[in-house]
Design a protein around this motif. Sequence first.
Motif, short mmCIF file in Angstrom:
data_model
loop_
_atom_site.label_atom_id
_atom_site.label_comp_id
_atom_site.label_asym_id
_atom_site.label_seq_id
_atom_site.Cartn_x
_atom_site.Cartn_y
_atom_site.Cartn_z
N HIS A 40 84.14 99.83 62.42
CA HIS A 40 85.24 100.35 63.26
C HIS A 40 85.29 101.86 63.25
O HIS A 40 86.36 102.46 63.31
N LYS A 83 85.81 100.76 53.88
CA LYS A 83 85.45 99.39 54.28
C LYS A 83 85.90 99.12 55.72
O LYS A 83 85.15 98.58 56.53
N LYS A 84 87.13 99.56 56.03
CA LYS A 84 87.68 99.30 57.36
C LYS A 84 86.90 100.00 58.46
O LYS A 84 86.52 99.38 59.46
N TYR A 85 86.66 101.29 58.30
CA TYR A 85 86.06 102.08 59.38
C TYR A 85 84.54 102.15 59.32
O TYR A 85 83.89 102.23 60.37
N GLN A 101 89.24 101.28 50.62
CA GLN A 101 89.78 100.43 51.69
C GLN A 101 89.53 101.05 53.06
O GLN A 101 89.15 100.35 54.00
N GLU A 102 89.77 102.37 53.17
CA GLU A 102 89.52 103.06 54.44
C GLU A 102 88.04 103.04 54.79
O GLU A 102 87.67 102.86 55.96
N ASP A 136 82.89 97.87 58.06
CA ASP A 136 83.28 96.79 58.98
C ASP A 136 83.02 97.14 60.43
O ASP A 136 83.40 96.39 61.34
#
Length: 452
Positions: free
Chosen positions: A444, A437-439, A434-435, A442
């Motif tokens: 970020h 994918k987020k940073y 999840q981390e 995606d």
Amino acid sequence: METINEFFVLMSSLLWGWPMILLLLGTHVFLTFRLGIPQRKLFTGIRLSVKKDHSATGEVSQFGALATALAATIGTGNIVGVATAVALGGPGAVLWCWLTGIFGMSTKYAEGLLAVKYRVKTDDGRTYGGPMYVLERGLGMRRLAIMFAVFTALASFGIGCTVQANSIALLASETFGIPSWTVGLFVCALAASVILGGVKAIARVCTIFVPFMAVLYIIGCIVILCMNSDYVWPALHLIVKSAFNPSAAGGGFVGATVMMAARFGIARGLFSNESGMGSAPIVAAAAQTRNPVRQALVSSTGTFWDTVVICALTGLVLVSSILAYPDITYDDGAALTKVAFSKIPLVGAPLLSFGILTFAFSTILGWSYYGESAVNYIEHRKANRFYRILYIVALFFGSIISLDIIWNIADCMNALMAIPNLIALLLLSKVAAQETKKYLWDGHLDDEMDTN
């Protein structure tokens, strides 16, 4: 004492047998695909490792954390260990070692990510993290976290302290005729001047020391490969072919089966880069980074430099030298590297000696912080100074006594460290994904970490 030593020999062989090798390698492969193959961002990690992030929180720079981790990871195993793998498993062991490094980058990435995500900051501004904090804060497994900390503290006195001091003393005695006790006192004084200053002093020294020693060793390898230029491609071809076809090696390598090549190559790669062992994320947690993924990428480059570059170069040097000089005997791993470097006129032997000395000393520095952090987790800084003094004293005794039993105990402690760490990695793989994918995926990567 002999009975105790035999017990730890048996225990070590069981702990580092095929089940552990398959567990570590399986974790490497699983995390590689679970996290979307983070190895693709290698050059981003290299760029971030040399880039200062002044707005981030932490005690040391990202490069300082990486250099400290590499100081503990790059050791005599990169020199002698690879030679042992070639001697026992044939040239195909080099490819298996290299593949272990490629997949191991994802595990080192996940370790760094979780270490930063679950790290803690004390009232006096110190930052601590690592598998013990991941186990406690991420999974609520306080008892398992304490077990990891105990194994780490014990391992630091073995693989990180006494055996490294012993290697330095033996080499100095054999090469220069210096008494072991004199070497021990010198190593103690030199280490104390750095270790007593804490993680910032260790990182500051490692940022200068580690690149210098690594580059010098790499240059030596390149010089040998230039001298063996006619045999480099045949050596590379032999390494790849014999990894899957033992009869391809021929000559003195007959008897090195595919299973032997895989076993010794994988084991040496795993032991060399420490991916999955849980040691490197302890210092990764102290890095100045704005989010977990940035430091995770930097941490993953440590496995790249250690195994994919240094171990691979060593292996190629050894195999090409065997082909170039038929008089070289390769049934003794320790002697193999020495003979290969001795082919460089005048400077070859001193260069190898310098490499072993500096690699061993850097391991002393890196592991001192690992052990101190583990003790701090249990005692909350009450025993930090006592640990540092005891560590420095142990360096002297390591220089003057026989350490067969210490080697075997250290091997066991390292394996016991890996088990709780791998449990945390596998159970929290969803969080890491999840981390990531987020940073990372995606877009970020430059965002600040959500501390809620």
